[in-house]
Design a protein around this motif. Structure first.
Motif, PDB file in Angstrom:
ATOM      1  N   TYR A  33      60.491  54.802  68.620  1.00  0.00           N
ATOM      2  CA  TYR A  33      60.762  54.132  67.772  1.00  0.00           C
ATOM      3  C   TYR A  33      62.147  52.880  68.162  1.00  0.00           C
ATOM      4  CZ  TYR A  33      61.352  51.724  63.071  1.00  0.00           C
ATOM      5  OH  TYR A  33      62.151  50.851  62.161  1.00  0.00           O
ATOM      6  N   GLY A  36      61.689  51.235  70.344  1.00  0.00           N
ATOM      7  CA  GLY A  36      61.221  49.882  70.362  1.00  0.00           C
ATOM      8  C   GLY A  36      62.097  49.143  69.330  1.00  0.00           C
ATOM      9  N   MET A  37      62.831  49.608  68.680  1.00  0.00           N
ATOM     10  CA  MET A  37      63.246  48.355  68.022  1.00  0.00           C
ATOM     11  C   MET A  37      64.433  47.905  69.605  1.00  0.00           C
ATOM     12  SD  MET A  37      67.055  49.522  65.535  1.00  0.00           S
ATOM     13  CE  MET A  37      65.580  50.984  64.318  1.00  0.00           C
ATOM     14  N   ILE A  39      63.924  46.193  71.764  1.00  0.00           N
ATOM     15  CA  ILE A  39      63.009  46.005  72.538  1.00  0.00           C
ATOM     16  C   ILE A  39      62.494  44.486  71.106  1.00  0.00           C
ATOM     17  CG2 ILE A  39      60.584  44.484  72.844  1.00  0.00           C
ATOM     18  CD1 ILE A  39      60.513  47.575  74.865  1.00  0.00           C
ATOM     19  N   ARG A  40      62.476  45.304  70.039  1.00  0.00           N
ATOM     20  CA  ARG A  40      61.709  43.861  68.787  1.00  0.00           C
ATOM     21  C   ARG A  40      63.077  43.581  68.490  1.00  0.00           C
ATOM     22  NH1 ARG A  40      59.439  48.385  67.225  1.00  0.00           N
ATOM     23  NH2 ARG A  40      60.294  48.748  65.466  1.00  0.00           N
ATOM     24  N   SER A  41      64.158  43.851  68.150  1.00  0.00           N
ATOM     25  CA  SER A  41      65.078  43.401  67.646  1.00  0.00           C
ATOM     26  C   SER A  41      66.520  44.114  67.717  1.00  0.00           C
ATOM     27  CB  SER A  41      65.365  43.928  65.701  1.00  0.00           C
ATOM     28  OG  SER A  41      65.909  43.583  65.061  1.00  0.00           O
TER      29      SER A  41
END
Length: 113
Positions: A33, A36-37, A39-41
């Motif tokens: 998670y 992924g954070m 990459i996303r934000s």
């Protein structure tokens, strides 16, 4: 005498290896998670990284590294059981695996503080 094997030190090594594997498996979704954070934000990741400076998180990191080291050394112990001839002092080798795990996680903790 049902369950008398549970008093044997190597049963505790078995249990510690299984529990450390379970702890690491529970940690993996959180780790993915956070990856992924990143990459996303990136802003959310910065806030999360600020949160990780708290002392309780540093202690939790120590616990995580300890679980990883225990699992690693326990796995080496199991490989040795499978592939090497064993002398009598199994307890010493199992205790050495836990001591090695504590050493590795302690060094990490001292560098992380």
């Amino acid at each position: 005498m049902k369950g008398h094997y549970r008093n044997h030190p190597l049963w505790f090594a078995f249990l510690l290896h299984r529990l450390s594997g379970l702890g690491l498996a529970l940690f993996l979704p959180a780790h993915f998670y956070v990856l992924g954070m990143a990459i996303r934000s990136p802003e959310a990741l910065d806030g999360f990284l600020h949160w990780t400076d708290m002392p309780i998180v540093k202690i939790a990191e120590f616990g995580l590294v300890f679980l990883l080291a225990v699992h690693f050394f326990g796995g080496l112990r199991l490989l040795a059981l499978e592939f090497l001839p064993w002398p009598a002092p199994h307890k010493t080798l199992a205790a050495g695996a836990v001591a090695g795990a504590f050493l590795v996680s302690g060094v990490f903790f001292l560098n992380a503080v």
